[in-house]
Structures are given as C-alpha cells and as structure tokens.
Design an enzyme around this catalytic site. Structure first.
Site, PDB file in Angstrom:
ATOM      1  N   HIS A 120       0.834  -1.211   0.000  1.00  0.00           N
ATOM      2  CA  HIS A 120       0.000   0.000   0.000  1.00  0.00           C
ATOM      3  C   HIS A 120       0.866   1.258   0.000  1.00  0.00           C
ATOM      4  CE1 HIS A 120      -3.543  -2.439   1.812  1.00  0.00           C
ATOM      5  NE2 HIS A 120      -3.688  -2.312   0.513  1.00  0.00           N
TER       6      HIS A 120
ATOM      7  N   HIS B  77      -1.852  -2.877  -8.169  1.00  0.00           N
ATOM      8  CA  HIS B  77      -1.945  -3.405  -6.803  1.00  0.00           C
ATOM      9  C   HIS B  77      -1.085  -4.669  -6.659  1.00  0.00           C
ATOM     10  CE1 HIS B  77      -3.634  -4.362  -2.926  1.00  0.00           C
ATOM     11  NE2 HIS B  77      -3.999  -5.551  -3.370  1.00  0.00           N
TER      12      HIS B  77
HETATM   13 ZN   LIG Z   1      -4.524  -7.287  -2.320  1.00  0.00          ZN
END
Ligand SMILES: [Zn+2]
Ligand SMILES: NC(=O)c1ccc[n+]([C@@H]2O[C@H](COP(=O)([O-])OP(=O)(O)OC[C@H]3O[C@@H](n4cnc5c(N)ncnc54)[C@H](O)[C@@H]3O)[C@@H](O)[C@H]2O)c1
Length: 362
Positions: free
Chosen positions: A252, A264
């Site tokens: 993140h 991601h």
């Molecule tokens: Zn994830």
C-alpha cells in the site's frame, strides 16, 4: 467442478469453481427463497462480454432480470454511483428477497456488495467474479465497500454473499496486467498458507499463463479454500485474518508513494519481497525462503523492487496506513513457505534495511 463451503453459521455459502458453474443460476429460485426480480450490476467492459449470457440464464431460471453497467475503474466505487444503483433498484421494484448479482472484478463486487448490504438493510447477494483478483480474493470473505475522496474502502460493511460462481473461462478476455495482479494474490495465498499450492504455482507457470481452465480451476479453488479457512476462523479481522495482508503493508505504501504507477499486484509483490527480507532479518525464516519468494515472483514477471520513490517516502506512508495503530505496524511475516505470523514489535532498523533493499533510488 470444485465446491468450497465457507462455514459461517447462518451466513454459510458455497463457492462453485469450474467450467459450467453459471448453470447454478438455474437452481437459485428453488433453493434460496428469492423474489423473482434480479438486478445484475456489472461494468461496461464485462457487461458487453458476459452480461447477456448471465441475464439470459437468470431469465431462464424464472427471474425478471435487468442489468445496470457502471463505468469500469476504481472511480466508480463511490457513494454517488451507489446512489444511482439504489435508484435503479427502487425503480425496478426490488424487495427484501430480490437478489443483486455482481458480475465483474473487485470494483463491481465491492460496490454491488455494498449496495446489497444496505438496500432495504440487506438483500441477497450473488457474486460472479470475472477478474483473477476477484476470483481468488475479493469475492471471498464478505468485505464490501465504497471509497471516500479521503481514502479507499472507508465506507463499508461485512456482508456475505449467498453463493459465488466462478467461471475460469471468463479469464480468457482479461488483460494480461490484470491477470498478473490476480496472480500476485494467488501466490500470496500459497506463501502464507499452502506450500502445496506454492509448489504447483512453481511447476505450472506455462499452463497458468496459457490460462488452462483445468489448472485454473484447481488453483483458484485452492486459493479460495485458504482464504475461506482464514475467514471462517476470523470473519471480522480480529487477529488471524491479518495474515491475508502479507505484502500489503509495504504494498500500500508503494502504491501511494509511487503515485499508483504500480498495479496493486505489482506493489504487493514488492511488498512480499520486503516482508520476506524482514522475516529473515528477524530470524524467523531462512535465506532459502526469501529466495523462493523472489523466484516465484520473477517467474510470474512480477517486480521485486520499486522505482520512483524514496525509502523515506515509504516510511512516511507506512506510518499513515490505516492498519497502523498507535505507531505500531502489524507485520505479517514468514516462518517458511506456507506458514505466516503477525508481529508488531519489529525494530525500525530492520524495516529500514529491507526498504532500502527493495527501493531503487535515483
Ligand atoms: Zn490485495
Ligand atoms: N473485498 C475484498 O476483500 C477485496 C480484496 C481485494 C481487493 N478488493 C478491491 O478490488 C478492486 C480491484 O479489483 P480488480 O483488480 O478486479 O479490478 P476491476 O474490478 O477494476 O477489474 C479490472 C479491470 O478488468 C476488467 N475485467 C474484469 N474482468 C474481466 C474479464 N473477464 N474480461 C475482460 N476484462 C475484465 C474490468 O472491466 C476492469 O477494467 C479494488 O477496488 C480493491 O479495493 C477488495
């Protein structure tokens, strides 16, 4: 066809994985005590590919079914789009037993699930995940949410689907980068909970890249099994469920610090590499485990290092993570492949060292 039962008492449900799993739609009206009006929520891309087939299946099963397609992309996971969907539900006359069907990736699943959880305080929710990430990760576990302008997934609920139907064939049309993002989560499930899944991923990269449906059915269902096992033991993320965040703490921070240049899955891959190094430097796992993590990520063309941000920026974002409590980060670390632990007392210098080893500063 594989079936995975998620045991959550009154909220238990079955995940069907395999070619032909959509046929389960024809049995819904008999088995589930549903009203006859169904709303299919999808995005424009997925709707154009598979919407007609799903609506037709529902109609043949005796539903009055209509589809509403949102614009593809994360921006659609908003309260404003949710409001449009409530409007559609009201206009169609959906009642408390009318199913809402999510047909799409994680964006559609999270958004449609949020609408299903809140419309009339909750209506039956059916997941048909179409991206690999949604099939192995977001469609299992019952987390539904929309984003707020100040943060992702801040408005949400725990709301379990009644059934999840996974057609691996639908992955044929998924763009390669999206497929790789899902692979990162699949690899994550092997690393944290299933050394056999990990070995299968190591051995079968060719069949996986070719999207062999038999192979994908096996691996997707194993992956769902791991997540389901964790969720069964800790539905609301009190403790064990945290292990699913392996690679995500650093991941993140990378997504934000590098301004979303990394997908991601790519960010999580780098994060898993960093977490493996922290695990080794804390004496939890061996260098061999770190090498195994690096090898598999490389095999699936996922990055090991981040470019475009500094170690300092990563550290700053780590401290701002919503899962950081009183300055303590819950690190998901490895004992070995298939065995993860959560620790919140990791010395700062170990973290800084790992971050500097996964960051290419220029
Ligand atoms: Zn994830
Ligand atoms: N609820 C959870 O537990 C959980 C877990 C992980 C991620 N998420 C959420 O999931 C979302 C990301 O999910 P995603 O990666 O699936 O993104 P997504 O839903 O945006 O899908 C990615 C892209 O692939 C397209 N697509 C999907 N399936 C396709 C198919 N079969 N053929 C062709 N194109 C297809 C979509 O139109 C989209 O453009 C994020 O919002 C994230 O917060 C939720």
């Amino acid at each position: 066809m594989e079936q995975i039962k998620v045991e959550l008492g009154f909220d238990s449900y079955v995940i069907h994985v395999g070619s032909g799993s959509l046929a389960q739609l024809s049995k819904l009206r008999d088995g589930m005590h549903l009203s006859s009006t169904a709303l299919v929520i999808t995005d424009e891309t997925v709707g154009a590919l598979y919407g007609a087939q799903v609506v037709e299946n529902l109609r043949q099963a005796g539903f009055h079914a209509e589809m509403k397609a949102i614009a593809p992309g994360e921006e659609s996971k908003s309260l404003a789009v949710a409001e449009d969907l409530y409007t559609k539900a009201i206009e169609m006359g959906l009642d408390r037993l009318s199913p809402i069907v999510a047909l799409g990736g994680g964006v559609v699943g999270d958004l449609a699930g949020f609408v299903a959880a809140t419309y009339m305080r909750g209506v039956p929710f059916i997941q048909i995940p179409t991206s690999l990430l949604a099939q192995v990760d977001s469609s299992v576990g019952g987390k539904v949410a929309v984003n707020h302008p100040l943060g992702k997934n801040l408005i949400g609920a725990f709301y379990q689907p009644r059934i999840v139907l996974i057609e691996p064939n639908m992955l044929d049309s998924l763009p390669e980068r999206e497929f790789a993002t899902g692979l990162a989560e699949l690899i994550k499930h092997g690393i944290i909970g299933d050394s056999r899944l990990f070995a299968e991923l190591q051995q079968n990269d060719k069949a996986i890249w070719e999207k062999d449906p038999v192979m994908l059915t096996r691996l997707v269902s194993r992956s769902c099994r791991i997540k389901a096992d964790v969720v069964q033991q800790d539905e609301r993320e009190a403790s064990l469920r945290m292990i699913l965040n392996f690679g995500h703490t650093i991941g993140h921070a990378i997504e934000r610090a590098a301004n979303y240049k990394y997908s991601h899955g790519e960010a999580v891959a780098i994060g898993m590499h960093g977490a493996a190094r922290i695990s080794r430097d804390c004496g939890l796992c061996s260098q061999q485990t770190v090498d195994q993590v690096c090898d598999i990520l490389t095999k699936y063309c996922l990055p090991l290092k981040v470019q475009g941000c500094t170690v300092r920026q990563l550290e700053a974002y780590l401290m701002r993570d919503k899962k950081t409590i009183n300055g303590k980060i819950n690190w998901v670390l490895l004992n070995s492949i298939g065995s993860a632990v959560v620790k919140n007392d990791i010395p700062e210098h170990i973290v800084t060292k790992a971050l500097s080893q996964i960051t290419i500063e220029y």
